[in-house]
Design an enzyme around this catalytic site. Structure first.
Site, PDB file in Angstrom:
ATOM      1  N   GLY A   1       4.923  -7.682 -19.204  1.00 43.57           N
ATOM      2  CA  GLY A   1       5.828  -6.991 -18.303  1.00 43.57           C
ATOM      3  C   GLY A   1       6.210  -5.614 -18.816  1.00 43.57           C
TER       4      GLY A   1
ATOM      5  N   TYR B   1      20.251 -14.343  -7.905  1.00 47.03           N
ATOM      6  CA  TYR B   1      19.690 -13.806  -9.148  1.00 47.03           C
ATOM      7  C   TYR B   1      20.734 -13.813 -10.263  1.00 47.03           C
ATOM      8  CZ  TYR B   1      18.035 -10.380 -12.549  1.00 47.03           C
ATOM      9  OH  TYR B   1      17.678  -9.740 -13.713  1.00 47.03           O
TER      10      TYR B   1
ATOM     11  N   LEU C   1       9.096  -4.343 -20.047  1.00 44.14           N
ATOM     12  CA  LEU C   1       9.766  -4.342 -21.344  1.00 44.14           C
ATOM     13  C   LEU C   1       8.914  -5.005 -22.413  1.00 44.14           C
ATOM     14  CD1 LEU C   1      12.249  -3.745 -23.058  1.00 44.14           C
ATOM     15  CD2 LEU C   1      13.284  -5.863 -22.174  1.00 44.14           C
TER      16      LEU C   1
ATOM     17  N   THR D   1      12.888 -11.363 -11.430  1.00 45.65           N
ATOM     18  CA  THR D   1      13.846 -10.269 -11.280  1.00 45.65           C
ATOM     19  C   THR D   1      13.885  -9.681  -9.878  1.00 45.65           C
ATOM     20  OG1 THR D   1      12.177  -8.687 -12.058  1.00 45.65           O
ATOM     21  CG2 THR D   1      13.655  -9.630 -13.713  1.00 45.65           C
TER      22      THR D   1
ATOM     23  N   ASP E   1       4.734 -21.437 -19.213  1.00 49.13           N
ATOM     24  CA  ASP E   1       5.627 -21.484 -18.056  1.00 49.13           C
ATOM     25  C   ASP E   1       6.976 -21.959 -18.569  1.00 49.13           C
ATOM     26  OD1 ASP E   1       7.066 -21.961 -15.767  1.00 49.13           O
ATOM     27  OD2 ASP E   1       5.655 -23.413 -14.905  1.00 49.13           O
TER      28      ASP E   1
ATOM     29  N   LYS F   1      20.785 -16.175 -13.706  1.00 50.98           N
ATOM     30  CA  LYS F   1      20.796 -15.578 -15.042  1.00 50.98           C
ATOM     31  C   LYS F   1      22.046 -15.987 -15.820  1.00 50.98           C
ATOM     32  CE  LYS F   1      18.290 -12.962 -16.594  1.00 50.98           C
ATOM     33  NZ  LYS F   1      17.116 -13.197 -17.478  1.00 50.98           N
TER      34      LYS F   1
ATOM     35  N   TRP G   1      19.266  -1.587 -14.914  1.00 50.99           N
ATOM     36  CA  TRP G   1      18.563  -0.440 -14.326  1.00 50.99           C
ATOM     37  C   TRP G   1      17.372   0.004 -15.185  1.00 50.99           C
ATOM     38  CZ3 TRP G   1      21.953   3.490 -11.245  1.00 50.99           C
ATOM     39  CH2 TRP G   1      22.877   2.807 -10.451  1.00 50.99           C
TER      40      TRP G   1
ATOM     41  N   ASP H   1      23.181  -7.081 -15.959  1.00 53.65           N
ATOM     42  CA  ASP H   1      24.492  -6.698 -15.450  1.00 53.65           C
ATOM     43  C   ASP H   1      24.870  -7.467 -14.184  1.00 53.65           C
ATOM     44  OD1 ASP H   1      22.351  -5.243 -14.197  1.00 53.65           O
ATOM     45  OD2 ASP H   1      23.819  -3.932 -13.256  1.00 53.65           O
TER      46      ASP H   1
END
Length: 290
Positions: free
Chosen positions: A15, A130, A17, A67, A41, A134, A156, A107
Site C-alpha cells: 500500500g 469506518y 504507506l 480505508t 488475510d 477502527k 489525510w 482521526d
C-alpha cells in the site's frame, strides 16, 4: 537498531504507506518481512497464525485496513472483519509469539466537533462505520497486548504509491476549469514517507501506547486543493468552496479532526515537516526525483 525486535513483519506492505515503510526499514538494515493481501488475510485467524508460525515476528507493523470510508457504510461486515477482527487476530497471535504490535489507526475515531487539536487522551466518538471499525480495532489491540502495543493515529495521508487526494485533484483538473472542494473539514495533510519514518523511529525507541503522527500545519480540503494546483502550475483551474452537506457523500466526516502531535515530538525529538514542504517533495518525487 536499538529497541527494534526483529524480524519486523510489515502487513499491508504494497500500500501507499507500506511501500515507503518497507523501503526505509530495508535502508536502515532492519530484517524485514513484507506481507500483503496475497500473503495474509488479517480477518482470518488461521491465516494470521500460519504467517506468524512461518516468520516468528519480533515486531509487527500493521498498515493494512479497509480505508474506503464511503464503501464501509455499505460493507459493514467486511469493514469490521478487517478493521476490527483483524487487529484482534493480530493481537492474539502477537501475544502468543511475544511480539510487539504497531497498529495504524485514524482521526476518524473522533467526531470532529471540537475546536482544538485532539490529543491521545481525548474521548473517541466515531460517527461512521469506518471510524467505528477502527475504534474497535484499537480496543482489541489494547486488550490483547496491554504492555506490547503502539497504536499510531494519522490522517489525510498522501504519497506517490497509491490513490490519494493529490492525484484526485490533478486528475480532475485535466478535464475541468473549476473544481468544487469542501472547505468545512480541517485536518493535517500527512506525507507517507514522513509517517513511515516516524513509525521506524517509534519502533527504534520502543514507544508504547497511543501516539498521534501527522504533518505540521492545518488545512481544509479546499486549501489543500488550492496548494496542489499552485505547485502543479494549474492556477487556471478555479477552486470553489462547498460544504460537506453539499458534497452529499454516504459517510459522515469529522469537521475538525486535527491531531495533536506533541506527544510524538516529545518521544522522537522532532515534528513532521509542514504539509506544504511535504507537498513540494511529493511533486519532486512524482517527477522522478529521489
Amino acid at each position: 537498531m536499538s529497541g527494534f525486535r526483529e524480524p519486523c513483519v510489515v502487513i499491508g506492505s504494497k500500500g501507499m504507506l507500506g511501500t515507503d515503510l518497507v523501503s526505509l526499514l530495508v535502508e536502515d538494515g532492519v530484517k524485514t518481512v513484507s506481507l500483503d493481501i496475497d500473503d495474509i488475510d488479517i480477518g482470518d485467524r488461521e491465516s494470521v497464525l500460519r504467517a506468524f508460525k512461518r516468520y516468528t515476528p519480533g515486531t509487527i507493523i500493521n498498515v493494512a485496513a479497509i480505508t474506503d470510508v464511503d464503501g464501509c457504510e455499505s460493507s459493514i461486515e467486511e469493514a469490521f472483519r478487517v478493521n476490527a477482527e483483524g487487529p484482534l487476530n493480530l493481537g492474539l497471535a502477537a501475544s502468543e509469539a511475544g511480539a510487539v504490535l504497531v497498529h495504524m489507526s485514524t482521526d476518524y475515531v473522533f467526531d470532529g466537533t471540537g475546536s482544538v487539536p485532539y490529543n491521545e487522551e481525548d474521548a473517541i466518538a466515531p460517527m461512521g462505520v469506518y471510524g467505528a471499525s477502527k475504534a474497535e480495532g484499537e480496543k482489541h489491540v489494547r486488550e490483547t497486548l496491554p504492555e506490547s502495543h503502539c497504536i499510531v493515529r494519522t490522517q489525510w495521508l498522501f504519497g506517490v504509491h497509491g490513490k490519494n487526494f493529490v492525484e484526485a485533484i490533478l486528475s480532475a483538473a485535466e478535464t475541468r476549469d473549476a473544481l468544487r472542494v469542501v472547505h468545512d473539514q480541517c485536518g493535517r495533510p500527512s506525507y507517507a514517507p514522513d509517517v513511515a519514518r516516524a513509525l521506524v523511529e517509534l519502533c527504534r525507541v520502543g514507544a508504547r501506547g497511543t501516539i498521534h503522527v501527522a504533518g505540521s500545519g492545518e488545512a481544509s480540503w479546499y486549501e489543500f486543493a488550492r496548494a496542489i494546483l499552485e505547485v502543479a502550475g494549474l492556477d487556471r483551474v478555479r477552486v470553489e468552496p462547498i460544504t460537506t452537506s453539499e458534497l452529499g457523500r454516504p459517510a459522515p466526516r469529522p469537521a475538525y479532526s486535527v491531531l495533536d502531535t506533541s506527544r510524538f515530538t516529545t518521544i522522537a525529538g522532532y515534528a513532521l515537516r509542514h504539509w506544504r514542504e511535504a507537498l513540494d517533495d511529493y511533486f519532486r518525487v512524482r517527477a522522478g526525483g529521489k
